[in-house]
Each structure stands twice: as C-alpha cells, then as structure tokens.
Scaffold this motif. Sequence first.
Motif, short mmCIF file in Angstrom:
data_model
loop_
_atom_site.label_atom_id
_atom_site.label_comp_id
_atom_site.label_asym_id
_atom_site.label_seq_id
_atom_site.Cartn_x
_atom_site.Cartn_y
_atom_site.Cartn_z
N THR A 180 -34.74 -31.26 -25.35
CA THR A 180 -33.49 -31.21 -24.60
C THR A 180 -33.16 -32.61 -24.08
OG1 THR A 180 -33.87 -28.92 -23.90
CG2 THR A 180 -32.31 -30.22 -22.60
N LYS A 181 -31.93 -33.03 -24.33
CA LYS A 181 -31.50 -34.34 -23.87
C LYS A 181 -31.28 -34.32 -22.37
CE LYS A 181 -28.08 -37.92 -25.03
NZ LYS A 181 -26.90 -38.22 -25.89
N ILE A 182 -31.90 -35.26 -21.65
CA ILE A 182 -31.80 -35.30 -20.19
C ILE A 182 -31.54 -36.72 -19.72
CG2 ILE A 182 -33.25 -33.28 -19.70
CD1 ILE A 182 -35.59 -35.26 -19.33
N LEU A 183 -31.05 -36.82 -18.48
CA LEU A 183 -30.82 -38.11 -17.85
C LEU A 183 -31.66 -38.21 -16.58
CD1 LEU A 183 -26.93 -38.43 -18.14
CD2 LEU A 183 -28.67 -39.43 -19.64
N MET A 184 -32.05 -39.42 -16.24
CA MET A 184 -32.83 -39.62 -15.03
C MET A 184 -32.05 -39.09 -13.82
SD MET A 184 -33.45 -41.40 -12.06
CE MET A 184 -32.44 -42.88 -12.04
N GLY A 185 -32.74 -38.32 -12.96
CA GLY A 185 -32.14 -37.83 -11.73
C GLY A 185 -31.54 -36.45 -11.81
N GLU A 186 -31.38 -35.91 -13.02
CA GLU A 186 -30.78 -34.58 -13.13
C GLU A 186 -31.84 -33.49 -12.95
OE1 GLU A 186 -30.03 -32.52 -17.17
OE2 GLU A 186 -29.58 -34.61 -17.58
N ARG A 187 -31.40 -32.35 -12.50
CA ARG A 187 -32.29 -31.22 -12.27
C ARG A 187 -32.90 -30.71 -13.58
NH1 ARG A 187 -31.30 -25.28 -9.47
NH2 ARG A 187 -32.34 -24.11 -11.13
N ILE A 188 -34.22 -30.47 -13.55
CA ILE A 188 -34.89 -29.86 -14.70
C ILE A 188 -35.74 -28.66 -14.26
CG2 ILE A 188 -34.90 -31.92 -16.15
CD1 ILE A 188 -37.75 -32.49 -15.26
N GLY A 189 -35.81 -28.41 -12.95
CA GLY A 189 -36.59 -27.28 -12.46
C GLY A 189 -36.54 -27.19 -10.95
N ALA A 219 -24.57 -44.71 -11.71
CA ALA A 219 -24.69 -44.31 -13.12
C ALA A 219 -25.60 -43.10 -13.32
CB ALA A 219 -25.19 -45.48 -13.96
N ARG A 220 -26.60 -42.96 -12.46
CA ARG A 220 -27.55 -41.86 -12.56
C ARG A 220 -27.71 -41.20 -11.19
NH1 ARG A 220 -26.47 -42.54 -17.00
NH2 ARG A 220 -27.79 -42.95 -18.82
N PRO A 221 -26.76 -40.34 -10.82
CA PRO A 221 -26.87 -39.65 -9.53
C PRO A 221 -28.13 -38.80 -9.47
CG PRO A 221 -25.15 -38.66 -10.88
CD PRO A 221 -25.56 -39.92 -11.57
N SER A 249 -35.53 -35.21 -13.48
CA SER A 249 -36.12 -35.96 -14.58
C SER A 249 -36.48 -37.38 -14.12
CB SER A 249 -35.14 -36.05 -15.74
OG SER A 249 -35.62 -36.93 -16.74
N PRO A 250 -37.64 -37.89 -14.55
CA PRO A 250 -38.04 -39.24 -14.17
C PRO A 250 -37.38 -40.33 -15.02
CG PRO A 250 -39.71 -38.29 -15.58
CD PRO A 250 -38.69 -37.21 -15.34
N ALA A 251 -36.70 -39.91 -16.12
CA ALA A 251 -36.17 -40.89 -17.05
C ALA A 251 -35.09 -40.29 -17.92
CB ALA A 251 -37.30 -41.43 -17.94
N ASP A 252 -34.34 -41.15 -18.59
CA ASP A 252 -33.48 -40.70 -19.68
C ASP A 252 -34.39 -40.38 -20.86
OD1 ASP A 252 -31.46 -41.52 -18.00
OD2 ASP A 252 -30.44 -42.75 -19.48
N GLY A 253 -34.06 -39.36 -21.64
CA GLY A 253 -34.88 -39.08 -22.81
C GLY A 253 -34.65 -37.71 -23.39
N ARG A 254 -35.64 -37.24 -24.13
CA ARG A 254 -35.61 -35.93 -24.75
C ARG A 254 -36.84 -35.18 -24.26
NH1 ARG A 254 -32.59 -39.46 -25.61
NH2 ARG A 254 -31.40 -39.95 -27.50
N LEU A 255 -36.62 -34.03 -23.65
CA LEU A 255 -37.68 -33.33 -22.93
C LEU A 255 -38.21 -32.11 -23.68
CD1 LEU A 255 -39.32 -32.73 -20.30
CD2 LEU A 255 -37.28 -31.53 -19.46
N SER A 256 -39.54 -32.02 -23.76
CA SER A 256 -40.22 -30.82 -24.25
C SER A 256 -41.16 -30.34 -23.14
CB SER A 256 -41.05 -31.12 -25.50
OG SER A 256 -40.23 -31.54 -26.57
N VAL A 257 -41.25 -29.02 -22.96
CA VAL A 257 -42.08 -28.46 -21.88
C VAL A 257 -43.01 -27.39 -22.42
CG1 VAL A 257 -42.04 -27.18 -19.71
CG2 VAL A 257 -40.29 -28.90 -20.15
#
Length: 300
Positions: free
Chosen positions: A283-292, A98-100, A110-118
Amino acid sequence: MIKIYNRSTKDYEIEKVAGEKYLQWNYSSPIGTSLLELFVKRKLFSKIYGSYCDTKLSSKKISSFINDLDLDMSISERSQGDFKSFNDFFVRKLKPNARPINTDSNVLVSPADGRLSVFTNIDLDNIIQVKGFTYSLKELIGDEKTANEYKNGTCMIVRLCPTDYHRLHFIDNGTCSDSREIDGSYYSVNPIALEKIPKLFCQNKREWSIFYSENFGDVILIEVGATCVGTIIQTYKPNIPVKKGDEKGYFKFGGSTTILFFKENTIKVDSDILEQSKLGFETKILMGERIGVKTNLVAN
C-alpha cells in the motif's frame, strides 16, 4: 511490473521503477546474477557510486531523474538548481506543510514515504519476505532475547524506492536507544530482488534500535541498506526525548527499507492495509499519515 495499492484512489497503479530493465537483468539473467554476486552486492560498488553521487559532477543527473520519474518538486524546500550534488538532491527536505502529521496520540502514523506491507501474529522464526521466502527476527537483529519479546506481534515493512522522500521520522513521542550496526551485503530491496534472494533483509547491511514509544510500547526500528545505499545517516540523539514526527535519519541514494516490529496487542492496523497485504500488494503511504491505532480503539 510492480502493482501497488493507492489508498487515495482506492485503485491499483504501476510503480515507476528507476533502472527496472537493469534490475531484471541483474537478478534474472546468468551474466547479471554472476556480476551481482561478484561485485554489485559488495560494499565497494556502493561506496564508489555513493562517492560519485556526492560530487558536483553528479548534479547533472538531477534533471533527468526528476523528469523521467515525474517528481513533484513544488514540495521541496529547495529548488532544483540549489543542489550541489545528486545525493544533496536525493536527501532533500520538504516544506513544513508537505507531510501533515496526524497528531492524535492514539493514531499510529507512517514513519516514511513508501510502500507498506504488514504481517500480524508473526511467527518469529518464519517472518514473510515474499511468498516462499521467510526469515527470523533473531537473524535480522542478532539478539535472541529482544526478538523473543515480539512473539505474535506485528511486522511492518516500508519499502522506499528511489522516487520517494528518503527521510525517516518517529511515529510517536518517546525516546530511542543507540543504533546498532550490522555489516552485510548491498542487494536491491526492490520486489524483483526480494523474489530471488532468500533472507535478503538478513544479508544486507542494517541498523536497529529500540524506540520507547509513549503510546505503542517498545518498537524495534530497523533500517536496511541496499545497492548504492552506502550510508544510513542517524540524525537523532539517543535517549533524548523526541516528539511525533521528529526526524530520525535518512538514507543516501538508492531504494531502501525500514522495518518496524510491535509487541502483541499494542496496535490495530487499518483494515485496507491489512487486506492488501493479505492479497500480496503493498500500500502506497506518505510520512505522517494514519496507518493504524492503539489496540484499545476501533479503526474506522
């Protein structure tokens, strides 16, 4: 109305907020804010509601929660009828695929599902909560010596709302120190509350640790509790090696937040996330996806 950026569609969407009318009333009306300060922000309220969510009776809430917020249960390890309580459902695990997880060691996920601000190149004494409200890292973790090591670093705030998968995972191979607890209040971490309560993260109950990452330096990991989140569960073993994507812990019912601090010149955040953060959008993100990526690489 909360507008967030969807990386997949490259467009904005309106967040479905559980109890939105109540939150608006609680944080904006005279009676609501009085009740908030007298009772709702206190541990007793969250403890009582959290205890109810552990009972079999609370399982009656599951069906309407799924339907009202349009949750995808096809990715859950267990089906709706298998949960013994609402909290049992809320901390549900997902199917393995479910979360590659991007396993490239140079990629930050990303460490989690959520909404990210940097926030980059941070001023340790004026970290942005929302426009007009700031706080200091020293206040947040209560450790000035450690805080000073992150001058000009990067702060990532991942806000989990009740609709999200509520388990946290490690962003890299490494080891993690013991988690230190700091008592506090139980304000909501929804943007509705963040715009009303100064230094909210520094007021709420929280736990923090140092993650000794193989590829991104020493990272401060902070879990912030919120209204009805009476418990932050740590499932990892301190000072034992972990792999990228391993579970760190989870939040029980409610919206919650995890905050990460990286030292200067260790990571380069993806440009779309940075751009949206500068515009004031999560930004909407899912656990395991690239963010940087690591700073010695160029992000696409």
